[in-house]
Design an enzyme around this catalytic site. Structure first.
Site, PDB file in Angstrom:
ATOM      1  N   ASP A  41      39.880  -5.078  14.629  1.00 24.45           N
ATOM      2  CA  ASP A  41      40.157  -4.384  15.899  1.00 24.45           C
ATOM      3  C   ASP A  41      40.972  -3.123  15.627  1.00 24.45           C
ATOM      4  OD1 ASP A  41      39.983  -7.458  16.703  1.00 24.45           O
ATOM      5  OD2 ASP A  41      39.583  -6.326  18.523  1.00 24.45           O
ATOM      6  N   THR A 123      35.827 -10.144  21.107  1.00 14.48           N
ATOM      7  CA  THR A 123      36.434 -10.550  19.829  1.00 14.48           C
ATOM      8  C   THR A 123      36.090 -12.004  19.488  1.00 14.48           C
ATOM      9  OG1 THR A 123      38.231  -9.017  20.283  1.00 14.48           O
ATOM     10  CG2 THR A 123      38.604 -10.579  18.524  1.00 14.48           C
TER      11      THR A 123
END
Ligand code: AMP
Ligand code: MG
Length: 319
Positions: A41, A123
């Protein structure tokens, strides 16, 4: 017209980083007890924000991750590993100071143009090796006017979607022919493909099935996928409906980076993205959308869905 090429390159580089982390380093840390966040990320956001800082230095950025969290939540060893990965992918040495500067670049700034970044949307899908998206939206005076979505797990091969000046396109993520895309014209119940989150905690699956039934669309094929890839599939006529109705009593706000790029791409492809009463989503207040749910469709079935939601709301709240 804004030149998106530097962003296409950044999305491709971010996708390479995501894949390498998946292959070699997939380790999650815990961001405030909510969403699992991986070093990818931060790595992907650093690459995307760096491109914006170089090519559009005066623009504002709204992005999911923060430099402070990178320093606080990621161990020194893992920080070193992701910084090395960024250096390898950009083919230039990169320092920790630069990574933190890129992560926070353009944030807390007001400008006519705001880029809205979700470096890895979905995610949980990414960690579970399902679907995820790399998303960059573009707002002008707080209205989504453009967007880019990298979809590494798109059926048939990784794709890059984008919208600009009211037109939507897709191309292979690895490069290749750019194709204009339009939403499907399907309206017949059994022919429809309804997309919704995999995660049951992200939306109320029973409520959404009930809405489809009330709308007379109960025979639609249900497809569970993570991330903003749902928007991309509707834009590319690989789906007709994406409902996101929260669990009853949920107070969790919708975040703009989960919807900005998708909104621009679906609208440019001829579809509709609205709140549950049919009104446009309001992107004008900070990082959150102030709405009760999200209805994304090919356009042709939109009014039927909105009417069904209103009927279901009456059933849920009899006066
Ligand atoms: P999706 O894969 O479509 O469910 O979307 C993933 C996004 O859902 C993430 O980027 C989160 O911002 C968001 N999300 C995470 N937890 C929740 C929750 N409890 N309710 C609603 N959305 C959530
Ligand atoms: Mg997200």
């Amino acid at each position: 017209m804004i030149d998106f090429q530097p962003l296409f390159q950044a999305v491709r580089q971010a996708a390479v980083l995501c894949r390498r982390v998946q292959e070699h380093y997939l380790i999650s840390s815990d961001k405030g007890g909510h969403e699992p966040v991986t070093i990818a990320d931060y790595g992907a956001q650093a690459i995307l924000s760096r491109a914006i800082s170089q090519h559009f230095p005066d623009d504002a950025i709204l992005a999911e991750e923060q430099g402070g969290q990178f320093m606080e939540l990621v161990s020194e060893d893992l920080r070193k590993e992701v910084i090395q990965l960024i250096s390898d992918i950009l083919d230039t040495p990169v320092t920790q100071v630069e990574v933190v500067k890129w992560l926070d670049y353009g944030q807390n700034r007001e400008a006519e143009r705001t880029w809205v970044i979700d470096p890895i949307d979905g995610t949980k899908g990414y960690i579970s090796l399902r679907n995820y998206a790399i998303a960059v939206g573009l707002m002008h005076n707080r209205k989504p006017i453009g967007g880019i979505i990298g979809a590494p797990s798109y059926p048939g091969g990784a794709q890059l979607f984008h919208a600009q000046s009211g037109v939507a396109y897709m191309q292979p993520l690895a490069g290749g022919a750019v194709k204009r895309i339009h939403t499907s014209t399907r309206t017949e119940s059994a022919s429809l493909r309804a997309l919704e989150s995999v995660e049951k905690s992200h939306a109320n699956h029973d409520r959404m099935q009930h809405v489809r039934e009330v709308a007379g669309l109960g025979e639609a094929t249900l497809i569970h996928i993570d991330s903003m890839e749902k928007y991309a599939r509707i834009a590319a006529a690989d789906g007709e409906l994406y409902l996101r109705l929260p669990r009853i009593g949920s107070t969790r706000p919708f975040m703009i980076w989960d919807h900005c790029a998708g909104t621009a791409i679906v609208e440019a492809a001829g579809g509709q993205v609205t709140d549950i009463d049919g009104s446009p989503l309001n992107y004008s207040s900070g990082k959150t959308l102030n709405n009760q749910g999200i209805v994304v469709s090919n356009g042709a079935i939109h009014d039927r869905i909105i009417a069904a939601i209103q009927q279901v709301l009456k059933e849920e709240n009899p006066t």
